[in-house]
Design an enzyme around this catalytic site. Structure first.
Site, short mmCIF file in Angstrom:
data_model
loop_
_atom_site.label_atom_id
_atom_site.label_comp_id
_atom_site.label_asym_id
_atom_site.label_seq_id
_atom_site.Cartn_x
_atom_site.Cartn_y
_atom_site.Cartn_z
N CYS A 54 35.21 -26.59 29.41
CA CYS A 54 35.13 -26.23 31.05
C CYS A 54 34.55 -27.41 31.73
O CYS A 54 34.98 -27.73 33.03
CB CYS A 54 34.00 -25.33 31.26
SG CYS A 54 34.35 -23.76 30.29
N ARG A 77 48.96 -30.17 53.69
CA ARG A 77 47.61 -30.75 53.21
C ARG A 77 47.28 -32.16 53.44
O ARG A 77 46.18 -32.63 53.41
CB ARG A 77 47.95 -30.41 51.64
CG ARG A 77 47.81 -29.19 51.30
CD ARG A 77 48.24 -28.77 49.85
NE ARG A 77 48.18 -27.55 49.23
CZ ARG A 77 48.47 -27.13 48.01
NH1 ARG A 77 48.89 -28.05 47.43
NH2 ARG A 77 48.20 -25.97 47.62
#
EC number: 1.3.2.4
Length: 571
Positions: free
Chosen positions: A82, A402
């Protein structure tokens, strides 16, 4: 004990984890992981026992069957996977800080004695097609090739599947689908083509964009037939209409799509090899592909004889050194990508004679959370959230493309902004609950309180939201010409996520034709070599529209698999 092996050996024998001969089972560590589960339980069972923790690392958002050894090492300190993306404080026993010391393809070329020994040996395996990369493009290619009659090996250098696809949250763009028709949305492949070309500043290869837009419905149908839920249809920046397909309730599309692909690969008994890196495409004297040299993390070098190789290795947004060389303005930027997205496939393709194009076009995603490093899907804005600065003012059309949204955010005080939304937006998109659970979306029962918590001018924020709500009532955004105004922000609690742009997508890559065949600098096909997904260039031009990546990887992955299988049958 300094590591898990030292801890385990205090009460158990070596063969509690290892095979009787002491050899590692394979690069996926299949046997060893089975032994872990036999003692500790499945990932789901362990997640139940750790659910009291603030961040339940075992309640993974990763698709597939996440192996214990993805995070837990034995004879060396472990690293929490993670932490390769996030900045959460996990307290795992026998762990060290995340780091990635992976030699480049060029550095591996110096292993001449090991490589030559492997190449001098007989092939370890003989198949029709080898697919490199287990993201959406790789799995689509592997399934498509298998269904077309090919024997396939799928290799993945990471300990987990999914590539960047597993992180995608917004949707899968497709035109004139059954899902759109059910919602009375009028769309067409031609309109999707126009939107994609415009979003890419008309630098895109029109032939590739036509493949994308004309086959997008088929890709949705293909995924749906395999069990995907793509019934929700939302809007993403740069789209003229709602065409971003995603699961019911607005759940993240990427992990769902990859899980469906993984399940279908398992059903087909596709040979999936983790911790295995594609090193060199092998060719005969005529320049035709004859296989690939790979390096397993534990088994080392070997080569696989194959008629065709499909590169589906993703982009290089995680490699800031490479990014900054091409676009110095992005030096030092963090990335939204998974750790394997460093550009290996580009190096492998170039070494095989493949040409690259559009490499200078690199996209920043406008909404990466400042806290935790979580990419916040564009769908949050598409479903009604607004962007404000520290002064509490809107400053941009929230669902513009974007590149424009990122530039606008970087122009604000502190080079960040805040996504502001209420409970009505939260309820419309289940993905938001994940952000709240990760602690990146503070909440308050008033905008003034929220502003005080986050350092935003609360009075101005209150006025801004009131103004926005009046625009919603009128049906027209006369301030920033936002094309969709789905809902007023006046229900329940309010939320804020501080965001800043992060390097997200690399539009450039390997040059391919409309059959996904890799081409050289003279635009000649390299027989037996194919490319699909972000490793390729030409589909998105100078800027990718949100929702087009999943469509791209599924469409061109399917195409590459079909074409590679056809090629293999002929050869």
């Amino acid at each position: 004990a300094d590591n898990l092996a030292e801890f385990h050996v205090q009460n158990q024998e070596c063969d509690s984890c290892h095979t009787p001969d002491g050899e590692l089972s394979n690069d996926s560590l299949t046997y060893e992981n089975t032994q872990c589960v036999s003692c500790h339980g499945t990932l789901e069972e362990v997640a139940e026992t750790t659910k009291h923790e603030h961040y339940n690392a075992h309640a993974s958002h990763f698709p597939g069957e996440v192996a214990c050894t993805s995070c837990h090492s034995a004879h060396e300190k472990s690293m929490v996977y993670c932490d390769s993306c996030h900045s959460f404080d996990f307290n795992m026993p026998y762990a060290k800080k995340w780091q990635r010391d992976e030699p480049t393809i060029a550095e591996l070329a110096k292993d001449k004695s090991e490589r030559q020994a492997a190449l001098a040996s007989a092939p370890h395996d003989t198949v029709d097609v080898v697919v490199v990369g287990s993201g959406g493009a790789g799995f689509s290619a592997a399934i498509s090739a298998t269904d077309s009659g090919a024997k396939v090996i799928l290799i993945e250098k990471e300990p987990v599947i999914g590539g960047n696809a597993k992180l995608a949250a917004g949707g899968m763009n497709a035109a004139w689908t059954d899902q759109q028709k059910a919602k009375k949305i009028t769309d067409s492949p031609e309109l999707m083509f126009e939107d994609t070309m415009k979003g890419g500043q008309n630098i895109n290869d029109p032939a590739l964009v036509k493949v994308l837009s004309s086959h997008s419905k088929d890709s949705v149908d293909w995924m749906t037939a395999m069990g995907a839920d793509l019934t929700d249809v939302g809007m993403m920046g740069g789209a003229s209409v709602n065409r971003a397909h995603r699961p019911t309730g607005g759940a993240g599309v990427g992990a769902h799509v990859v899980q469906v692909l993984y399940d279908n690969a398992v059903k087909r008994n596709i040979d999936l090899r983790m911790n295995t890196r594609g090193i060199e495409v092998l060719k005969d004297d005529k320049g035709t592909v004859k296989g690939i040299l790979v390096k397993g993390m534990y088994k080392g070098y070997y080569w696989v004889k194959a008629d065709a190789v499909i590169l589906a290795t993703g982009g290089f947004a995680k490699n800031n050194e490479r990014v900054a060389k091409l676009d110095p303005s992005l030096k030092g930027f963090i990335s939204t990508n998974q750790p394997g997205a460093v550009g290996d496939g580009l190096d492998v393709a170039e070494n095989a004679g493949g040409a690259l194009k559009d490499m200078q076009y690199i996209q920043a995603h406008p909404t990466l959370s400042v806290k935790g490093g979580v990419m916040v899907t564009e769908a949050v804005r598409g479903n009604g959230a607004i962007l404000v600065n520290r002064e509490g003012k809107r400053f941009v059309n929230e669902i513009t493309t974007r590149d424009k949204a990122s530039a606008a955010i970087l122009a604000q005080t502190g080079k960040s902004a805040y996504l502001i939304f209420d409970d009505s937006v939260r309820k419309s998109l289940s993905k938001i609950d994940k952000y709240i659970g990760l602690g990146v979306a503070p909440t308050a029962d008033s905008l003034v309180k929220l502003g005080k918590m986050e350092g935003i001018d609360g009075k101005a924020l209150t006025e801004t939201v009131a103004r926005y709500n009046s625009l919603v009532s009128s049906g027209k955004d006369t301030d920033f010409e936002r094309p969709n105004l789905p809902r007023a922000l006046n229900e329940g609690n309010y939320y804020a996520i501080e965001v800043t742009p992060g390097v997200h997508h690399t539009m450039g890559g390997v040059m391919i034709d409309t059959k996904a065949e890799v081409m050289n600098a003279k635009k000649q096909v390299i027989p037996g070599l194919y490319g699909a997904g972000e490793v390729t260039g030409g589909v998105h031009g100078a800027n990718r529209l949100g929702g087009n990546a999943i469509s791209d990887i599924i469409t061109f992955g399917r195409l590459a698999g079909e074409e590679a299988a056809k090629y293999s049958k002929k050869n």
